[in-house]
Design an enzyme around this catalytic site. Sequence first.
Site, short mmCIF file in Angstrom:
data_model
loop_
_atom_site.label_atom_id
_atom_site.label_comp_id
_atom_site.label_asym_id
_atom_site.label_seq_id
_atom_site.Cartn_x
_atom_site.Cartn_y
_atom_site.Cartn_z
N TYR A 115 -2.03 -12.81 -21.26
CA TYR A 115 -2.89 -11.69 -20.91
C TYR A 115 -4.18 -11.67 -21.74
CZ TYR A 115 0.42 -9.47 -17.70
OH TYR A 115 1.24 -9.18 -16.63
N ASN A 148 4.62 -2.25 -12.66
CA ASN A 148 4.36 -2.68 -11.28
C ASN A 148 5.08 -3.98 -10.91
OD1 ASN A 148 2.79 -4.49 -12.67
ND2 ASN A 148 0.83 -3.83 -11.80
N LYS A 189 8.52 -9.00 -13.96
CA LYS A 189 8.41 -8.41 -15.29
C LYS A 189 9.72 -7.71 -15.67
CE LYS A 189 3.47 -7.51 -14.41
NZ LYS A 189 2.40 -6.49 -14.52
N GLU A 216 -1.93 -20.90 -16.38
CA GLU A 216 -0.73 -20.08 -16.60
C GLU A 216 0.53 -20.92 -16.41
OE1 GLU A 216 -1.10 -16.62 -14.09
OE2 GLU A 216 -2.84 -15.88 -15.19
N HIS A 232 3.78 -10.17 -11.59
CA HIS A 232 2.48 -10.78 -11.88
C HIS A 232 2.30 -11.95 -10.92
CE1 HIS A 232 -0.78 -12.85 -14.00
NE2 HIS A 232 -0.09 -13.96 -13.75
N1 UDP Z 1 -2.39 -2.63 -16.31
C1 UDP Z 1 -2.18 -1.40 -16.89
N2 UDP Z 1 -3.16 -0.43 -16.80
C2 UDP Z 1 -4.34 -0.68 -16.18
C3 UDP Z 1 -4.57 -1.94 -15.58
C4 UDP Z 1 -3.57 -2.89 -15.67
O1 UDP Z 1 -1.11 -1.15 -17.45
O2 UDP Z 1 -5.19 0.21 -16.12
C5 UDP Z 1 -1.35 -3.65 -16.40
C6 UDP Z 1 -0.60 -3.82 -15.08
O3 UDP Z 1 0.78 -4.04 -15.36
C7 UDP Z 1 -1.23 -5.06 -14.49
C8 UDP Z 1 -1.54 -5.87 -15.74
O4 UDP Z 1 -1.93 -4.90 -16.71
O5 UDP Z 1 -0.34 -5.73 -13.60
C9 UDP Z 1 -2.63 -6.89 -15.59
O6 UDP Z 1 -3.77 -6.26 -15.02
P1 UDP Z 1 -4.57 -6.97 -13.84
O7 UDP Z 1 -5.81 -6.19 -13.61
O8 UDP Z 1 -4.69 -8.42 -14.12
O9 UDP Z 1 -3.60 -6.73 -12.56
P2 UDP Z 1 -2.71 -7.74 -11.69
O10 UDP Z 1 -3.41 -9.07 -11.71
O11 UDP Z 1 -1.35 -7.78 -12.34
O12 UDP Z 1 -2.65 -7.11 -10.33
MG MG Z 2 -4.13 -10.20 -13.26
#
Ligand code: UDP
Ligand code: MG
Length: 151
Positions: free
Chosen positions: A50, A113, A10, A127, A116
């Site tokens: 997303y 974080n 990211k 995707e 992805h």
């Molecule tokens: N995210 C956020 N706040 C939250 C949960 C998720 O900003 O409370 C963001 C975070 O960057 C995350 C992304 O949204 O990586 C997608 O969420 P997901 O639950 O799919 O997590 P991932 O698959 O990336 O671990």
């Molecule tokens: Mg995810």
Amino acid sequence: MTERTLILIKPDGVQRQLVGRIIDRYEQRGLKIVGLKLVRVERALAEAHYAVHRERPFFGELVDFIVSSPLVAIALEGPNAVAICRAINGATRPHEAAPGSIRGDFALDTGKNLVHASDSVENAQGELALWFAPGELQAWDRSTDGWILPG
Ligand code: UDP
Ligand code: MG
């Protein structure tokens, strides 16, 4: 079972100049890079990527963040690539991510974080189709395959 998965480094990872160190985590594990590019993302693509989170309160901020600066999109291939990349990345919330994972070593904030990874084989296929044209993905023979892959 050979799988392909989508990784995004990211905008925070690109801005923090962690691209090389992050790619190294996947490469050293033995996963094969089959697609790789730096992308300035259109809002429509970020929203499609997303879409599952459309109703979540963080959706707007998440999309704003993804389009704010270039990111790196990577297609990786290997046995159980989906699960392996999720483990390499670590838990979504960095304070829950194990040390040794990318998020557990380099991140503090859930919104920043760094990476992805697709969460299922089915979602990975969708995707990858979203982020890469068919001609941008390369199947290639690696000289070390016999020392890394089953069979
Ligand atoms: N995210 C956020 N706040 C939250 C949960 C998720 O900003 O409370 C963001 C975070 O960057 C995350 C992304 O949204 O990586 C997608 O969420 P997901 O639950 O799919 O997590 P991932 O698959 O990336 O671990
Ligand atoms: Mg995810």
